[in-house]
Design an enzyme around this catalytic site. Structure first.
Site, PDB file in Angstrom:
ATOM      1  N   ASP A  21       0.279  -1.486  -0.246  1.00  0.00           N
ATOM      2  CA  ASP A  21       0.179   0.166  -0.029  1.00  0.00           C
ATOM      3  C   ASP A  21       0.815   1.357  -0.494  1.00  0.00           C
ATOM      4  O   ASP A  21       2.101   1.270   0.422  1.00  0.00           O
ATOM      5  CB  ASP A  21      -0.852  -0.244   1.431  1.00  0.00           C
ATOM      6  CG  ASP A  21      -1.522   0.937   1.246  1.00  0.00           C
ATOM      7  OD1 ASP A  21      -2.639   0.837   0.496  1.00  0.00           O
ATOM      8  OD2 ASP A  21      -1.512   1.638   2.531  1.00  0.00           O
ATOM      9  N   GLU A  23       1.288   5.873   0.571  1.00  0.00           N
ATOM     10  CA  GLU A  23       0.346   6.306   1.062  1.00  0.00           C
ATOM     11  C   GLU A  23       1.149   7.656  -0.028  1.00  0.00           C
ATOM     12  O   GLU A  23       2.013   7.826   0.092  1.00  0.00           O
ATOM     13  CB  GLU A  23       0.263   6.919   2.415  1.00  0.00           C
ATOM     14  CG  GLU A  23      -0.040   6.097   3.315  1.00  0.00           C
ATOM     15  CD  GLU A  23      -1.673   5.935   3.076  1.00  0.00           C
ATOM     16  OE1 GLU A  23      -2.404   7.079   2.708  1.00  0.00           O
ATOM     17  OE2 GLU A  23      -2.186   4.720   3.389  1.00  0.00           O
ATOM     18  N   HIS A 161      -5.705   3.581   6.718  1.00  0.00           N
ATOM     19  CA  HIS A 161      -5.361   4.935   6.656  1.00  0.00           C
ATOM     20  C   HIS A 161      -3.347   5.454   6.668  1.00  0.00           C
ATOM     21  O   HIS A 161      -3.165   6.222   6.210  1.00  0.00           O
ATOM     22  CB  HIS A 161      -5.999   6.732   6.504  1.00  0.00           C
ATOM     23  CG  HIS A 161      -6.928   6.106   5.938  1.00  0.00           C
ATOM     24  ND1 HIS A 161      -7.235   5.904   4.369  1.00  0.00           N
ATOM     25  CD2 HIS A 161      -8.616   6.119   6.465  1.00  0.00           C
ATOM     26  CE1 HIS A 161      -9.066   5.704   4.021  1.00  0.00           C
ATOM     27  NE2 HIS A 161      -9.210   5.980   5.456  1.00  0.00           N
ATOM     28  N   ASP A 166      -3.078  -0.848   6.757  1.00  0.00           N
ATOM     29  CA  ASP A 166      -3.553  -1.071   5.617  1.00  0.00           C
ATOM     30  C   ASP A 166      -2.801  -2.264   5.057  1.00  0.00           C
ATOM     31  O   ASP A 166      -4.265  -3.144   4.316  1.00  0.00           O
ATOM     32  CB  ASP A 166      -3.896   0.527   3.990  1.00  0.00           C
ATOM     33  CG  ASP A 166      -4.699   1.377   4.927  1.00  0.00           C
ATOM     34  OD1 ASP A 166      -5.885   0.894   6.112  1.00  0.00           O
ATOM     35  OD2 ASP A 166      -4.981   2.375   3.622  1.00  0.00           O
TER      36      ASP A 166
END
Length: 226
Positions: A21, A23, A161, A166
């Site tokens: 994942d 960000e 988040h 996540d």
């Protein structure tokens, strides 16, 4: 792994994979940058290793992005830049299949862009998007965000988040979706799938009436008359 050709999108289950994942500073793969990347390596359906780091994007993080992921300029100021981090991430991944939520339209585009920018190559790993899998095998749901799927399966959403949290959620969700794939419901069997990309076909309205259109549009422009 670096390659001259991007990997393929798969709509299946594999027991060996790396769920990851990102960000970022925003939602545009053209103008935004990565501020965190995490990954979990899975062998035989079991977690065996983790990778996580903040990333210095070389620019201020917009307030709206920090509101979502809680990552601030102060947190990343001493972190490595993404060229170093992406190299380490690819070393961690090797030739494993990548798994993630909404990675077909978001995360993979950042990886492709930056691999091309740094080294003139792309990412050759095949990948699985759990968003598309969920739309096919859980057609009764009305929302498909990762937190929605986690709640559906009774998985904690604490810390959502942030990239590693996540990943942990998504890894469990993917294993649950494997059961749906192995024993699909009658509703799932009735879902129409795009023959080009494997995503779900939805009824849409056009100038000449209703038609079946791929949910990957504009990335996939397949249509079928009703």
């Amino acid at each position: 792994m670096l390659s001259r050709k991007p990997g393929k999108k798969l709509n299946t289950y594999v027991s060996d994979y790396v769920v990851f994942d990102l960000e970022t500073t925003g939602v545009s793969c053209n103008s935004d940058d990565v501020v965190e990347i995490s990954a979990i390596k899975v062998i035989g359906g079991e977690v065996v290793d983790e990778f996580t780091t903040l990333v210095n994007p070389g620019r201020p993080i917009p307030y709206h992005a920090s509101e979502v992921n809680g990552i601030t300029d102060d947190m990343v100021k001493d972190s490595p830049f993404f060229e170093e981090v992406l190299f380490d991430f690819l070393e961690f991944v090797g030739d494993s299949v990548l798994v993630g939520h909404n990675i077909h339209t978001f995360d993979m585009k950042f990886l492709y862009r930056d691999a091309e920018r740094f080294w003139g190559e792309t990412i050759g790993n095949d990948y699985i998007d759990t968003l598309q899998i969920a739309r096919i095998y859980l057609p009764q749901l009305s929302h498909y965000k990762l937190v929605d799927l986690a709640k559906y399966y009774g998985i904690s959403t604490v810390g959502a988040h942030r990239a590693l949290n996540d990943c942990r959620m998504n890894q469990i969700v993917f294993e649950q979706l494997a059961k749906e794939m192995a024993n699909p419901s009658e509703d799932a069997k009735a879902v129409k799938k795009c023959p080009k990309c494997g995503n779900v076909l939805r009824k849409r309205k056009g100038r000449y009436g209703e038609f079946w259109g791929c949910m990957s549009y504009p990335g996939c422009t397949y249509t079928r008359n009703i």
